[in-house]
Design a protein around this motif. Structure first.
Motif, mmCIF file in Angstrom:
data_model
loop_
_atom_site.group_PDB
_atom_site.id
_atom_site.type_symbol
_atom_site.label_atom_id
_atom_site.label_comp_id
_atom_site.label_asym_id
_atom_site.label_seq_id
_atom_site.Cartn_x
_atom_site.Cartn_y
_atom_site.Cartn_z
ATOM 1 N N ARG A 81 -2.546 0.470 1.859
ATOM 2 C CA ARG A 81 -3.971 0.134 1.858
ATOM 3 C C ARG A 81 -4.601 0.398 3.219
ATOM 4 O O ARG A 81 -5.744 0.857 3.304
ATOM 5 C CB ARG A 81 -4.152 -1.333 1.460
ATOM 6 C CG ARG A 81 -5.610 -1.793 1.470
ATOM 7 C CD ARG A 81 -5.753 -3.188 0.916
ATOM 8 N NE ARG A 81 -5.397 -3.253 -0.496
ATOM 9 C CZ ARG A 81 -6.233 -2.927 -1.483
ATOM 10 N NH1 ARG A 81 -7.472 -2.515 -1.209
ATOM 11 N NH2 ARG A 81 -5.847 -3.008 -2.738
ATOM 12 N N THR A 83 -3.502 2.571 5.536
ATOM 13 C CA THR A 83 -3.549 4.024 5.714
ATOM 14 C C THR A 83 -4.725 4.617 4.949
ATOM 15 O O THR A 83 -5.471 5.459 5.468
ATOM 16 C CB THR A 83 -2.236 4.658 5.229
ATOM 17 O OG1 THR A 83 -1.172 4.232 6.095
ATOM 18 C CG2 THR A 83 -2.312 6.178 5.238
ATOM 19 N N HIS A 84 -4.912 4.168 3.728
ATOM 20 C CA HIS A 84 -6.000 4.671 2.894
ATOM 21 C C HIS A 84 -7.347 4.395 3.550
ATOM 22 O O HIS A 84 -8.197 5.294 3.675
ATOM 23 C CB HIS A 84 -5.923 3.995 1.524
ATOM 24 C CG HIS A 84 -7.057 4.333 0.609
ATOM 25 N ND1 HIS A 84 -7.225 5.581 0.045
ATOM 26 C CD2 HIS A 84 -8.103 3.579 0.163
ATOM 27 C CE1 HIS A 84 -8.301 5.582 -0.714
ATOM 28 N NE2 HIS A 84 -8.862 4.382 -0.661
ATOM 29 N N LEU A 125 -1.207 5.129 -2.558
ATOM 30 C CA LEU A 125 -2.410 5.772 -2.033
ATOM 31 C C LEU A 125 -3.275 6.328 -3.165
ATOM 32 O O LEU A 125 -4.509 6.194 -3.147
ATOM 33 C CB LEU A 125 -2.033 6.897 -1.068
ATOM 34 C CG LEU A 125 -1.454 6.490 0.290
ATOM 35 C CD1 LEU A 125 -1.048 7.739 1.076
ATOM 36 C CD2 LEU A 125 -2.456 5.664 1.093
ATOM 37 N N ASP A 126 -2.650 6.951 -4.131
ATOM 38 C CA ASP A 126 -3.407 7.546 -5.234
ATOM 39 C C ASP A 126 -4.066 6.469 -6.093
ATOM 40 O O ASP A 126 -5.189 6.658 -6.587
ATOM 41 C CB ASP A 126 -2.497 8.425 -6.078
ATOM 42 C CG ASP A 126 -2.064 9.696 -5.346
ATOM 43 O OD1 ASP A 126 -2.669 10.005 -4.303
ATOM 44 O OD2 ASP A 126 -1.125 10.360 -5.819
ATOM 45 N N ALA A 129 -7.117 5.364 -4.258
ATOM 46 C CA ALA A 129 -8.177 6.376 -4.342
ATOM 47 C C ALA A 129 -8.866 6.345 -5.696
ATOM 48 O O ALA A 129 -10.055 6.658 -5.809
ATOM 49 C CB ALA A 129 -7.592 7.759 -4.079
ATOM 50 N N PRO A 132 -11.544 2.827 -5.490
ATOM 51 C CA PRO A 132 -11.792 2.600 -4.061
ATOM 52 C C PRO A 132 -12.609 1.336 -3.780
ATOM 53 O O PRO A 132 -13.515 0.978 -4.534
ATOM 54 C CB PRO A 132 -12.567 3.850 -3.651
ATOM 55 C CG PRO A 132 -13.236 4.306 -4.907
ATOM 56 C CD PRO A 132 -12.298 3.964 -6.020
#
Length: 293
Positions: A81, A83-84, A125-126, A129, A132
């Motif tokens: 989270r 990093t995103h 991560l995906d 995304a 969001p």
């Protein structure tokens, strides 16, 4: 337009640990001069204290055009989270200029399989995304994966724009290109020394390579390329040292670096080694710019 053209990395960039030992003002000055010299990209690691995204943000804010790539942001340093969110903000603040390089990194973790850990991190991560919490930037986050073995290279091909490799030979670059196919990015780091004295250059190269040769997974990596136990004695054989660190005069080093492109790399991140702690490779970057950019 292929991967390298769309990213704007150019054929050659800078890879450096030097900024780990410099204050913010000197880092800004160096980044601005590198941009003025025509270098299109700077790659920075996350190894000796600098945090990946604040480091990238400092470099991006100090410059106008140059691309900044994490080489690499370690997946163990922060949850997905974070990093995103950081990557979204950098992509929004500096459209098209940040490249999120992710890697397993850090110390060995018994019982943890790097491939599974990386795939799981990408899944997180995906998922973030897809739902969001933060505003989506006009230019999306672009990511690459640190990879060496075939399975990690396949993951880089299938789940990112491509791969970033570190301390590899041209033989490995050719193998990686075959796995990645023609369209994925292959960005190769390579150490150099602008020193034509064999004894002095190899001594500095062996000093640089010592921690890597002492690490089991790095040693295994080199053995898969055909090096034997004899190549690891006395700080590394001349053959191993010369393959992993390009040394010589400017023309010799530039020609060897171009060999990585001929082997299949899209981009070569040039790491000048031998800089004392707190020092700077800027004089060497100036000379290399004349030959490469």
């Amino acid at each position: 337009m292929n991967a390298i053209d769309s990213l704007g990395l150019g054929r050659f960039g800078i890879y450096t640990f030097d900024f780990e030992g410099l204050g913010a003002a000197r880092i800004r000055d160096h980044a601005q001069e590198l941009e003025d010299l025509g270098w299109p990209a700077i790659w920075v690691p996350e190894a000796v204290g600098r945090e990946a995204f604040t480091h990238a943000g400092l470099l991006l804010a100090a410059t106008r055009r140059i691309r900044v790539a994490n080489g690499i942001a370690q997946i163990w340093s922060r949850e997905a989270r974070r990093t995103h969110g950081a990557a979204l903000l950098l992509a929004d603040a500096h459209p098209g200029r940040h490249l999120l390089g992710l890697g397993y990194g850090g110390v060995p973790r018994p019982g943890v399989k790097p491939l599974a850990a990386m795939a799981g991190y990408l899944d997180e991560l995906d998922a973030l995304a897809a739902a969001p919490d933060n505003p989506a930037p006009a230019t999306p986050v672009r990511r690459v994966l640190a990879g060496y073995g075939p399975k990690m290279l396949e993951l880089a091909r299938d789940r990112s724009l491509g791969a970033h490799t570190y301390h590899v030979t041209t033989a490995h670059t050719a193998q990686a290109r075959e796995i990645l196919g023609p369209d994925a990015l292959l960005a190769v780091e390579h150490p150099v020394l602008l020193d034509a004295d064999p004894g002095r250059a190899r001594a500095l190269a062996r000093e640089h390579l010592a921690p890597y040769l002492a690490t089991p997974y790095n040693a295994a990596k080199f053995r898969r390329l055909g090096y034997t136990d004899e190549d690891f004695t006395d700080g590394g054989s001349d053959r191993l040292v010369d393959d992993l660190v390009y040394w010589g005069d400017l023309d010799t080093v530039a020609a060897k670096l171009r060999g990585q492109l001929a082997a299949g790399a899209d981009h070569v991140a040039v790491q000048v080694i031998g800089t004392p702690p707190g020092g700077s490779a800027l004089p060497h970057w100036r000379r290399l710019a004349e030959a490469l950019v």
